[in-house]
Design a protein around this motif. Structure first.
Motif, mmCIF file in Angstrom:
data_model
loop_
_atom_site.group_PDB
_atom_site.id
_atom_site.type_symbol
_atom_site.label_atom_id
_atom_site.label_comp_id
_atom_site.label_asym_id
_atom_site.label_seq_id
_atom_site.Cartn_x
_atom_site.Cartn_y
_atom_site.Cartn_z
ATOM 1 N N MET A 1 3.153 5.805 -3.154
ATOM 2 C CA MET A 1 4.125 6.509 -3.650
ATOM 3 C C MET A 1 4.127 6.575 -5.218
ATOM 4 O O MET A 1 4.562 7.624 -5.836
ATOM 5 C CB MET A 1 5.448 6.100 -2.986
ATOM 6 C CG MET A 1 5.617 6.434 -1.584
ATOM 7 S SD MET A 1 7.241 5.762 -0.673
ATOM 8 C CE MET A 1 7.202 4.286 -0.685
ATOM 9 N N LEU A 2 4.126 5.463 -5.806
ATOM 10 C CA LEU A 2 4.127 5.284 -7.113
ATOM 11 C C LEU A 2 2.929 6.221 -7.784
ATOM 12 O O LEU A 2 3.191 6.936 -8.785
ATOM 13 C CB LEU A 2 3.638 3.845 -7.631
ATOM 14 C CG LEU A 2 5.038 2.942 -7.599
ATOM 15 C CD1 LEU A 2 4.640 1.521 -8.019
ATOM 16 C CD2 LEU A 2 6.018 3.527 -8.707
ATOM 17 N N VAL A 3 1.696 6.307 -7.092
ATOM 18 C CA VAL A 3 0.460 6.995 -7.918
ATOM 19 C C VAL A 3 1.015 8.705 -7.692
ATOM 20 O O VAL A 3 0.701 9.326 -8.599
ATOM 21 C CB VAL A 3 -0.508 6.859 -6.900
ATOM 22 C CG1 VAL A 3 -1.637 7.863 -7.494
ATOM 23 C CG2 VAL A 3 -1.117 5.414 -7.322
ATOM 24 N N ARG A 4 1.850 9.030 -6.403
ATOM 25 C CA ARG A 4 2.015 10.390 -6.290
ATOM 26 C C ARG A 4 3.250 10.988 -7.129
ATOM 27 O O ARG A 4 3.314 12.093 -7.541
ATOM 28 C CB ARG A 4 2.282 10.698 -4.817
ATOM 29 C CG ARG A 4 2.618 12.032 -4.434
ATOM 30 C CD ARG A 4 2.901 12.133 -2.920
ATOM 31 N NE ARG A 4 1.524 11.647 -1.973
ATOM 32 C CZ ARG A 4 1.427 11.284 -0.780
ATOM 33 N NH1 ARG A 4 2.622 11.717 0.018
ATOM 34 N NH2 ARG A 4 0.450 11.014 -0.252
ATOM 35 N N THR B 225 11.500 1.927 -11.551
ATOM 36 C CA THR B 225 10.582 2.937 -10.932
ATOM 37 C C THR B 225 9.624 1.898 -9.614
ATOM 38 O O THR B 225 9.611 2.297 -8.689
ATOM 39 C CB THR B 225 9.568 3.354 -11.937
ATOM 40 O OG1 THR B 225 10.268 4.175 -12.941
ATOM 41 C CG2 THR B 225 8.452 4.318 -11.387
ATOM 42 N N VAL B 226 9.380 0.975 -10.282
ATOM 43 C CA VAL B 226 8.397 0.058 -9.442
ATOM 44 C C VAL B 226 9.533 -0.521 -8.214
ATOM 45 O O VAL B 226 8.985 -0.445 -6.970
ATOM 46 C CB VAL B 226 7.777 -1.332 -10.298
ATOM 47 C CG1 VAL B 226 7.331 -2.227 -9.056
ATOM 48 C CG2 VAL B 226 6.942 -0.771 -11.089
ATOM 49 N N LEU C 245 9.739 7.937 -12.939
ATOM 50 C CA LEU C 245 9.962 7.452 -14.579
ATOM 51 C C LEU C 245 10.957 8.326 -15.249
ATOM 52 O O LEU C 245 11.731 7.712 -15.904
ATOM 53 C CB LEU C 245 8.760 7.572 -15.189
ATOM 54 C CG LEU C 245 8.558 6.594 -16.677
ATOM 55 C CD1 LEU C 245 9.160 5.072 -16.406
ATOM 56 C CD2 LEU C 245 7.297 6.618 -17.044
ATOM 57 N N ALA C 246 10.842 9.621 -15.326
ATOM 58 C CA ALA C 246 11.680 10.442 -15.814
ATOM 59 C C ALA C 246 13.416 10.314 -15.322
ATOM 60 O O ALA C 246 14.167 10.158 -16.100
ATOM 61 C CB ALA C 246 11.482 11.947 -15.559
ATOM 62 N N ILE D 294 0.702 -1.226 -0.015
ATOM 63 C CA ILE D 294 -0.028 0.114 0.016
ATOM 64 C C ILE D 294 0.851 1.061 -0.058
ATOM 65 O O ILE D 294 0.817 2.370 -0.739
ATOM 66 C CB ILE D 294 -0.821 -0.006 1.106
ATOM 67 C CG1 ILE D 294 -2.082 -1.135 1.167
ATOM 68 C CG2 ILE D 294 -1.572 1.314 1.302
ATOM 69 C CD1 ILE D 294 -3.002 -1.340 2.209
ATOM 70 N N SER D 295 1.934 1.264 0.902
ATOM 71 C CA SER D 295 2.730 2.502 0.785
ATOM 72 C C SER D 295 3.559 2.630 -0.402
ATOM 73 O O SER D 295 3.505 3.791 -0.750
ATOM 74 C CB SER D 295 3.908 2.181 1.922
ATOM 75 O OG SER D 295 4.698 3.331 2.214
#
Length: 427
Positions: free
Chosen positions: A21-24, A392-393, A30-31, A16-17
């Motif tokens: 963070m990925l969504v935010r 990124t993941v 990714l950049a 969940i954490s």
């Protein structure tokens, strides 16, 4: 049942954490990861171009290619650090003084603690072999065994890029340690950050050469083992035993094949996740590593040794110990956190490392069949995008995993703690 519930609770919290963070932060992450892949490609391209003019310099530039992965991961973890309470507190701590410069220890001062586990990842994942193969394929047209397409040769010739003599490797490490110590003293005297950057590159250089030597020796040792008479005799006995087992021979063969394949992926299943979590612990928690305490009774008792020599040797050993302090602190952090968080992150890392296969499948589904020449032209771009998504993941999972471990060992240590320095709450 208690262990299962604990594992499930930790897994839910970590995923969940990481998802939050990925969504935010996914555009920034990714950049950064794409920039890291571009750095890696640029380093290999530059190495090929430079090797046409200065052979040894082109070989040396190949070593810079892994920095694309490492620098991108460092940048992503620092972006995510403020989103997690325990890593934020660890980042706000006051680090002990560096043994050589006398200043508060920085991340660049513990480069060795990062690159040692990182190159374990890079070698185990086959990325180092890929870099060398690409360099030899493009710049070494005179090499017979540039790339082993059919699995019948020796593969990439590491001797063209990395030092392949144990004597030279040991000598390189010793010279690099002395040079790094000298650069630290120079930074202390002239307060110029460029000395620290140059020292970090020295640490990357010797670490990459050691990693390349070990990888080459593993392949050579395996080839040597396969040519031994005892191995051939054992194989004959194994085949004979299977024949005599009759109907049970096929299940036994399947079981032994599965076991041998399992042993063959130990690096990917165990070493890679543990090495990644060590890298994350160093980047996010290096300030919590206590300063090493070394004593040199054999030096102080040797009256025949001149005092300047005693000071230089003592300073060098303290400098080397300081460079590795964050690495051993990361290992202690994992040990104190317990088996459950390590297993949890290991499983999460295995999932993240399979992201390139998912990206490739989606790419095939969207693009469909293409001519062979078109695929060859687009394959490097597809690979770079897949690696960037994977990084990124992995960065989000790594930050969440380290934060979970820090929550278990309480990063705010009491005054006088022998394991962790006293930390300050963020303002």
């Amino acid at each position: 049942m208690g262990v299962v519930r604990e594992f499930g609770r930790d897994a839910a919290d970590m995923f969940i954490s990481a998802g939050r963070m990925l969504v935010r932060h996914w555009p920034v992450l990714l950049a950064l990861s794409l920039a890291g892949m571009a750095f890696r490609g640029a380093a290999l391209w530059t190495a090929v171009e430079v090797s046409d003019q200065v052979n040894w310099l082109g070989h040396g530039l190949v070593i810079l290619a892994p920095l694309g992965f490492l620098l991108a991961m460092i940048a992503m973890l620092r972006v995510l650090r403020q989103d997690l309470p325990n890593t934020a507190r660890a980042g706000s701590a006051t680090a002990p003084a560096d043994a050589t410069t006398g200043r508060e220890r920085r991340l660049i001062d513990v480069t060795t603690s990062m690159v040692v586990p990182f190159f374990a990842v890079y070698v185990s994942a086959g990325l180092l072999t890929h870099d060398v193969a690409q360099f030899l394929n493009e710049a070494g047209a005179d090499e017979i065994n540039q790339v082993d397409f059919y699995g019948t040769g020796d593969g990439p010739d590491f001797s063209r890029v990395f030092i392949n003599s144990i004597t030279l490797v040991v000598g390189l490490v010793l010279v690099a340690w002395v040079l790094r110590f000298a650069l630290g003293r120079a930074e202390k005297r002239w307060s110029f950050l460029g000395f620290a950057v140059l020292g970090a590159l020295v640490e990357v250089y010797w670490s990459a050469n050691v990693a390349g030597y070990i990888d080459g020796q593993k392949a050579a040792a395996w080839n040597w083992l396969q040519t031994r008479v005892v191995v051939a005799r054992t194989t004959e006995l194994y085949d004979t035993a299977l024949d005599r087992m009759g109907p049970l021979g096929e299940p036994a063969k399947v079981a032994t094949t599965w076991l041998s394949e399992l042993l063959g992926v130990v690096d990917s299943v165990i070493i890679v996740p543990l090495a990644w979590i060590t890298v994350g612990a160093v980047v996010l928690g290096h300030k919590l590593a206590p300063a090493p305490k070394l004593e040199h009774p054999w030096l102080t008792r040797a009256n025949a040794i001149p005092k300047p020599v005693v000071r230089s040797v003592a300073g060098l050993t303290e400098d080397v110990a300081s460079r590795f302090s964050a690495f051993f602190a990361g290992l202690r952090l994992m040990a104190r956190a317990g088996l459950v968080p390590m297993l949890l992150f290991g499983l999460a890392a295995l999932l993240a490392l399979r992201v390139p296969y998912l990206v490739s499948a989606v790419w095939r589904l969207v693009v469909g069949p293409v001519p062979g020449d078109t695929y060859v032209a687009w394959a490097p771009i597809e690979g770079a995008i897949a690696d960037a998504v994977m990084m990124t993941v992995l960065a989000a999972l790594l930050a969440a995993g380290v934060d979970r471990m820090l929550s278990r060992v309480n990063p705010v240590a009491p005054q006088g703690s022998p394991d962790l320095p006293t930390t300050a709450e963020p303002a």
